[in-house]
Design a protein around this motif. Structure first.
Motif, PDB file in Angstrom:
ATOM      1  N   SER A 254      30.761 -35.268 -17.330  1.00 17.24           N
ATOM      2  CA  SER A 254      31.151 -35.252 -15.923  1.00 17.24           C
ATOM      3  C   SER A 254      32.137 -34.127 -15.639  1.00 17.24           C
ATOM      4  O   SER A 254      32.000 -33.402 -14.651  1.00 17.24           O
TER       5      SER A 254
ATOM      6  N   HIS B 112      30.999 -43.546 -23.873  1.00 15.25           N
ATOM      7  CA  HIS B 112      32.087 -43.408 -22.885  1.00 15.25           C
ATOM      8  C   HIS B 112      32.778 -42.045 -22.952  1.00 15.25           C
ATOM      9  O   HIS B 112      32.913 -41.380 -21.913  1.00 15.25           O
TER      10      HIS B 112
ATOM     11  N   ILE C  85      26.530 -44.599 -16.876  1.00 18.79           N
ATOM     12  CA  ILE C  85      25.741 -45.095 -17.997  1.00 18.79           C
ATOM     13  C   ILE C  85      25.125 -46.402 -17.520  1.00 18.79           C
ATOM     14  O   ILE C  85      25.839 -47.286 -17.044  1.00 18.79           O
TER      15      ILE C  85
ATOM     16  N   SER D 116      31.937 -42.404 -14.517  1.00 16.66           N
ATOM     17  CA  SER D 116      32.952 -41.405 -14.817  1.00 16.66           C
ATOM     18  C   SER D 116      34.116 -41.568 -13.858  1.00 16.66           C
ATOM     19  O   SER D 116      33.955 -42.059 -12.741  1.00 16.66           O
TER      20      SER D 116
ATOM     21  N   LEU E  19      30.451 -39.394 -21.647  1.00 12.64           N
ATOM     22  CA  LEU E  19      30.274 -39.498 -20.200  1.00 12.64           C
ATOM     23  C   LEU E  19      31.371 -38.720 -19.480  1.00 12.64           C
ATOM     24  O   LEU E  19      31.096 -37.925 -18.579  1.00 12.64           O
TER      25      LEU E  19
END
Length: 179
Positions: free
Chosen positions: A85, A78, A94, A108, A81
C-alpha cells in the motif's frame, strides 16, 4: 442467532433496534427477542435498555483475536499489505474466501472504510473480484466463481439472480451494491 450477531457486527458504530434486526434477518418480533436473549446472556451482544438498542458485546473480542491468530497466511500478509500500500500509494485489503463470499480480513492503514470495506465485512466471491484467488484454485473452483457473475441482459442492464441480489442487499457493501 448467527445472522443476528453478524448483522450487529456489520454495523459496529450503529446500535440496532429490534425493528432493525427484524427487518434484516426476517424474523418475527417475538422470535427476535427470544433469539437475542442467548447472545445477550453470553456477552456476545450488549443490550442498552435506555435506548432499546443492541450492539456486539465484549465477549466477541476473544473470538476475533482467536480467529485472527489462527489464520497464519493473514499474519504473514499483514506486513506485506502495508508495504504494498505504501509503495503503490493505494489502499489495499486482504480478503478470505468463505463459501460464496469473501470476508475482509485486513485493510491497509489510511484506507477508506466506506470505499474499501470494513474488516469482517462480506461481499460476493464472484467476478470481477478475487481473480487472483481463483487463478490458483482447481478448475471446478473457477467454474463456480464464473457461474456467480452478474448477468447482462439484451438491454445492457445487469440482471442479478434473486439469491445474488439478496446477498448483495444483505451485505450492504458498497462493492456488493455495484457488483
Amino acid at each position: 442467532m448467527i445472522a443476528v450477531v453478524e448483522f450487529l457486527a456489520s454495523r459496529p458504530a450503529e446500535p440496532a433496534t429490534v425493528a432493525d434486526v427484524v427487518r434484516y434477518v426476517g424474523l418475527s418480533r417475538a422470535t427476535c427477542h427470544a433469539v437475542l436473549a442467548s447472545p445477550v446472556a453470553a456477552g456476545w451482544v450488549r443490550r442498552y435498555p435506555a435506548s432499546r438498542t443492541f450492539t456486539v458485546g465484549p465477549a466477541l473480542i476473544a473470538f476475533g483475536r482467536a480467529a485472527e491468530s489462527s489464520v497464519q497466511a493473514a499474519q504473514v500478509a499483514h506486513p506485506e499489505l502495508a508495504a504494498l500500500s505504501d509503495e503503490l500509494g493505494v489502499p489495499a485489503t486482504i480478503s478470505h474466501p468463505v463459501g460464496d463470499r469473501l470476508v475482509i480480513g485486513a485493510r491497509s492503514a489510511g484506507s477508506d472504510e466506506e470505499e474499501q470495506g470494513r474488516v469482517g465485512q462480506r461481499f460476493p466471491f464472484a467476478p470481477p473480484f478475487a481473480v487472483g484467488l481463483v487463478g490458483w484454485g482447481a478448475p471446478s473452483d473457477a467454474e463456480r466463481w464464473i457461474s456467480r457473475a452478474p448477468r447482462v441482459g439484451p438491454d445492457g442492464a445487469e440482471h442479478q439472480s434473486p439469491p445474488r441480489r439478496q446477498a448483495a442487499q444483505r451485505d450492504r457493501h458498497p462493492i456488493a451494491r455495484k457488483a
